[in-house]
Design a protein around this motif. Structure first.
Motif, short mmCIF file in Angstrom:
data_model
loop_
_atom_site.label_atom_id
_atom_site.label_comp_id
_atom_site.label_asym_id
_atom_site.label_seq_id
_atom_site.Cartn_x
_atom_site.Cartn_y
_atom_site.Cartn_z
N GLU A 1 0.83 -1.20 0.00
CA GLU A 1 0.00 0.00 0.00
C GLU A 1 0.87 1.26 0.00
O GLU A 1 1.76 1.41 0.83
CB GLU A 1 -0.93 0.01 1.21
CG GLU A 1 -1.74 -1.26 1.40
CD GLU A 1 -2.73 -1.52 0.27
OE1 GLU A 1 -2.77 -0.73 -0.69
OE2 GLU A 1 -3.46 -2.51 0.34
N PHE A 2 0.57 2.16 -0.92
CA PHE A 2 1.32 3.41 -1.01
C PHE A 2 0.50 4.56 -0.41
O PHE A 2 -0.70 4.45 -0.25
CB PHE A 2 1.67 3.72 -2.47
CG PHE A 2 2.52 2.66 -3.11
CD1 PHE A 2 1.97 1.77 -4.01
CD2 PHE A 2 3.86 2.56 -2.81
CE1 PHE A 2 2.75 0.80 -4.61
CE2 PHE A 2 4.65 1.59 -3.40
CZ PHE A 2 4.09 0.70 -4.30
N GLY A 3 1.17 5.65 -0.10
CA GLY A 3 0.46 6.81 0.42
C GLY A 3 0.17 6.72 1.90
O GLY A 3 -0.67 7.45 2.41
N LEU A 4 0.86 5.86 2.60
CA LEU A 4 0.66 5.70 4.03
C LEU A 4 1.07 6.99 4.75
O LEU A 4 2.06 7.62 4.40
CB LEU A 4 1.48 4.52 4.54
CG LEU A 4 1.28 4.05 5.98
CD1 LEU A 4 -0.12 3.52 6.17
CD2 LEU A 4 2.29 2.97 6.30
N GLN A 5 0.29 7.36 5.77
CA GLN A 5 0.61 8.57 6.54
C GLN A 5 1.96 8.45 7.24
O GLN A 5 2.71 9.42 7.34
CB GLN A 5 -0.49 8.83 7.58
CG GLN A 5 -1.80 9.35 7.00
CD GLN A 5 -1.81 10.87 6.92
OE1 GLN A 5 -0.79 11.49 6.62
NE2 GLN A 5 -2.95 11.47 7.16
N ALA A 6 2.26 7.28 7.79
CA ALA A 6 3.49 7.10 8.55
C ALA A 6 4.72 7.23 7.64
O ALA A 6 4.68 6.89 6.46
CB ALA A 6 3.49 5.73 9.24
N GLU A 7 5.80 7.72 8.22
CA GLU A 7 7.02 7.97 7.45
C GLU A 7 7.91 6.72 7.40
O GLU A 7 8.05 6.00 8.37
CB GLU A 7 7.83 9.09 8.11
CG GLU A 7 7.06 10.38 8.33
CD GLU A 7 6.91 11.19 7.06
OE1 GLU A 7 7.46 10.77 6.02
OE2 GLU A 7 6.26 12.24 7.11
N GLN A 8 8.51 6.49 6.22
CA GLN A 8 9.50 5.42 6.09
C GLN A 8 10.72 5.75 6.95
O GLN A 8 11.28 4.90 7.64
CB GLN A 8 9.91 5.27 4.63
CG GLN A 8 10.90 4.16 4.38
CD GLN A 8 10.25 2.81 4.26
OE1 GLN A 8 9.20 2.68 3.66
NE2 GLN A 8 10.85 1.78 4.84
N GLN A 9 11.10 7.02 6.92
CA GLN A 9 12.17 7.53 7.78
C GLN A 9 11.64 8.74 8.53
O GLN A 9 11.40 9.80 7.93
CB GLN A 9 13.41 7.92 6.97
CG GLN A 9 14.27 6.74 6.55
CD GLN A 9 15.63 7.21 6.04
OE1 GLN A 9 15.76 8.26 5.43
NE2 GLN A 9 16.65 6.41 6.29
N LEU A 10 11.42 8.59 9.82
CA LEU A 10 10.88 9.65 10.65
C LEU A 10 12.04 10.42 11.29
O LEU A 10 12.84 9.85 12.03
CB LEU A 10 9.98 9.04 11.74
CG LEU A 10 9.38 10.00 12.76
CD1 LEU A 10 8.42 10.99 12.08
CD2 LEU A 10 8.66 9.22 13.86
N GLN A 11 12.13 11.71 10.97
CA GLN A 11 13.20 12.55 11.51
C GLN A 11 12.63 13.51 12.54
O GLN A 11 11.67 14.24 12.27
CB GLN A 11 13.90 13.32 10.40
CG GLN A 11 14.70 12.41 9.47
CD GLN A 11 15.61 13.18 8.54
OE1 GLN A 11 15.28 14.27 8.09
NE2 GLN A 11 16.78 12.63 8.25
N LEU A 12 13.25 13.52 13.74
CA LEU A 12 12.75 14.32 14.86
C LEU A 12 13.88 15.03 15.58
O LEU A 12 15.03 14.60 15.53
CB LEU A 12 12.02 13.41 15.87
CG LEU A 12 10.81 12.62 15.39
CD1 LEU A 12 10.37 11.65 16.47
CD2 LEU A 12 9.67 13.55 15.00
N LYS A 13 13.53 16.13 16.26
CA LYS A 13 14.40 16.81 17.20
C LYS A 13 13.59 17.10 18.46
O LYS A 13 12.35 17.16 18.42
CB LYS A 13 14.88 18.15 16.62
CG LYS A 13 15.99 18.08 15.61
CD LYS A 13 16.39 19.51 15.23
CE LYS A 13 17.50 19.53 14.18
NZ LYS A 13 17.88 20.92 13.85
N VAL A 14 14.29 17.31 19.56
CA VAL A 14 13.61 17.78 20.76
C VAL A 14 12.99 19.15 20.45
O VAL A 14 13.64 20.02 19.88
CB VAL A 14 14.60 17.90 21.94
CG1 VAL A 14 13.93 18.58 23.14
CG2 VAL A 14 15.13 16.53 22.33
N GLY A 15 11.72 19.30 20.82
CA GLY A 15 11.00 20.54 20.53
C GLY A 15 10.17 20.48 19.27
O GLY A 15 9.39 21.41 18.99
N ALA A 16 10.31 19.43 18.45
CA ALA A 16 9.54 19.31 17.22
C ALA A 16 8.05 19.16 17.53
O ALA A 16 7.66 18.42 18.42
CB ALA A 16 10.03 18.13 16.39
#
Length: 637
Positions: free
Chosen positions: A285-300
């Protein structure tokens, strides 16, 4: 018997039509009226064999189903319904009939299509008209039934005032010669056989009556100057937020939302942490909301893209928070006036539908996508905001919003006070497509009640007529005729005999079709007031078809089976003929049961009880227990 919510009579009526009729239904309703909740209840409580499909991967995930293209194995093209030579079609468009002729399904898939009783299409507002006609043509072909969608009941769920179908400009330039609009309701099949429109009207997302009225008036192109002025009081182009959680920006373009999120992330100090998704099994399934690579920082700033399934229900689809702390192993999310949350990964599943050993339709998980259920949330597109609920949001309706987009964006927000407009909204940007306004004619509860009795009668008659069906027989015979080893063996005598039996079966199928048309015509004229006449036709048909099946199909097969096989190919032939024999004998048994179903005079107050009793009886038959213990004698020779 299915449970219904008496406090919501419209939802209860939807249940009745799904469970006790074969009437196809278009279930609609404003944003936040509980269409998805009702679908979950139908999936859980309905006794019908069903499959759930949707036009996009996101919609399929939300409905816990599969995509239309995956389920029907459709090519990624547009489909032309007319009779046109392949040379006359431009690239990217294929003739519907050519797809029907060329597509090849496994035996398991064919059995699944024939056992299905209900097909649910979620987010049908985004399904193109040509796709509906493609589904109709395929189901008619594989189910060998020329009724709309091969006689399969459809539950279409969606809100036509939200996002419309996406069509390629060059494709629509061609398809517009046969379709008035891209919407599903302008397909040839739905225009010829209209679906029942039922609308859910109670709004659960918004409780503020003033805001609900504004949204309702936008939907129906009836917003007045007073309400428009009230809405535009939320106009604040220089808005600067000083709270811990910023209102999310809802934008029309994916590139703009991504740019805002990346810029905001870059402005934060500290290390970027990357969390890779895990994929197990088949996940297409394509178009999934979840990220293949989720990038985060503190405060995001993040939002949740799933509902919490735990006991405490700490988050919901669209809830906003901020990253409190990060390590490679742990993510803590902070909320306003709430305890911090230690985040766990969530799972998104991909499914396929199969028949189990009891001939029931089972939904089997074939893959899984594991990732933290959050994404960056300084901005989001309208498409990806569908199904989400926000306490606060900033909307810039001046950024080339198309018809329906402003309504979708506004209806994501719980209250008018939670809304900030970066540009003023005018009536032109709120314009609803005339095609939608002309199509929408949901029936009142009184009208639905009046239609229920006739729909239940038609369903009962169809259930009786289903006992006169030889599709399984011709399917098994065709498998023998197409068996490459048997063809290679080149046995002229058997080939001639098989051709004769197939021809006889096809002739009987044509007679069954005529018999069923006669019954439908009788019922259309008099309903069950002429039940005795209908019953007499059924009794006569049982005698005739049982005799014809036995003499012209079963007896020749039995003669071949009784001959001792001399080699492996003859053993194979006899094995396959035994399968045909089983289907013939089952068919005769089912016809015999069918003659008993209308012996007692039916009255409307007993229709539901009859359907429930019949369903239990059919289940016993499928389990190999003949509900009617009376012996059935077959004159074989």
């Amino acid at each position: 018997m299915i449970k219904v919510d008496e406090a919501n009579p419209v939802a209860a009526k939807v249940f009745e039509f799904i469970e006790y009729t074969n009437q196809s239904v278009f279930l609609t309703g404003k944003a936040g009226t509980g269409k998805t909740t009702l679908l979950k209840k139908i999936k859980k409580e309905s006794a019908k064999k069903m499959a759930v499909v949707a036009p996009t991967g996101v919609a399929a995930m939300n409905a816990k189903g599969t995509t239309i293209n995956s389920f029907f194995q459709l090519p990624p093209d547009s489909f032309f319904p007319g009779n046109v030579s392949l040379q006359g079609l431009q690239q990217g468009i294929v003739a519907i009939q050519s797809v029907v002729n060329e597509i090849s399904y496994t035996n398991d898939k064919l059995k699944l299509f024939n056992e299905l009783e209900l097909l649910v299409i979620d987010e049908v507002s985004m399904v193109r008209c040509d796709v509906m006609d493609m589904i109709d043509a395929l189901l008619r072909a594989v189910r060998r039934n020329n009724n709309p969608f091969g006689g399969l009941q459809l539950l279409l769920i969606g809100d036509l005032y939200q996002l419309p179908p996406v069509t390629k400009r060059e494709d629509w330039a061609f398809l517009s010669s046969v379709y008035p609009s891209p919407y599903f309701f302008d397909s040839v099949v739905v225009r010829q056989y209209p679906v029942l429109q039922i609308e859910l009207t109670t709004v659960f997302r918004q409780t503020e009556q003033t805001f609900i009225k504004i949204l309702n008036d936008i939907r129906s192109n009836q917003i007045d100057e007073e309400d428009l002025a009230l809405l535009n009081q939320r106009f604040n182009p220089t808005f600067k937020d000083t709270t811990a959680i910023n209102p999310i920006i809802i934008t029309s373009h994916n590139a703009e939302a991504n740019l805002i999120n990346q810029q905001k992330l870059a402005e934060l100090e500290g290390e970027i942490y990357t969390f890779d998704a895990e994929i197990n099994g088949e996940f297409k399934e394509f178009g999934l909301q979840a990220e293949q690579q989720l990038q985060l920082k503190v405060g995001a700033q993040i939002m949740f893209i799933k509902n919490d399934t735990g006991d405490e229900r700490r988050f919901y689809n669209g809830k906003i928070g901020k990253i409190k702390s990060l390590t490679s192993e742990e993510i803590y999310v902070a909320f306003v006036d709430e305890e911090d949350l230690l985040l766990s990964k969530s799972a998104w599943q991909s499914f396929e539908y199969k028949l189990d050993d009891e001939e029931q339709v089972s939904q089997n998980q074939i893959g899984e996508f594991l990732q933290y259920p959050i994404k960056l949330a300084w901005a989001v597109t309208i498409h990806k905001s569908q199904g989400l609920t926000f306490d606060h949001a900033i909307i810039d309706a001046g950024k080339s919003f198309i018809s329906g987009q402003v309504y979708v964006a506004l209806s994501r927000v719980r209250t008018l006070g939670g809304l900030i407009l970066k540009s003023k909204i005018n009536k032109d940007s709120l314009r609803t497509n005339n095609e939608v306004l002309n199509f929408m004619k949901p029936l009142s509860l009184i009208d639905l009640a009046l239609r229920m009795e006739k729909a239940q009668e038609q369903f009962i008659l169809q259930l009786v007529m289903d006992h006169f069906c030889f599709n399984n027989i011709i399917h098994e015979l065709n498998l023998i005729a197409q068996d490459q080893e048997i063809i290679k063996a080149n046995i002229p005598e058997f080939k001639a005999q098989l051709t004769e039996v197939i021809t006889a079966t096809q002739a009987l199928i044509l007679l069954v079709d005529k018999f069923q048309l006669q019954l439908k015509h009788l019922h259309q004229q008099h309903g069950f007031k002429e039940q005795q006449t209908i019953q007499a036709r059924i009794t006569a048909a049982n005698s005739y078809f049982a005799k014809e099946l036995t003499q012209k199909i079963l007896n020749p097969i039995l003669r071949t089976i009784r001959v001792k096989p001399k080699n492996k190919i003859q053993q194979q032939i006899q094995y396959q003929l035994q399968r045909v024999r089983k289907h013939i004998e089952n068919g005769i048994t089912l016809m015999h049961i069918g003659t008993t179903l209308l012996e007692e005079q039916l009255v409307p107050e007993n229709y539901v009880a009859w359907i429930v009793k019949h369903r239990k009886q059919q289940q016993k038959v499928q389990e190999g227990v003949v509900a009617n213990p009376e012996a059935i004698t077959l004159q074989l020779f």
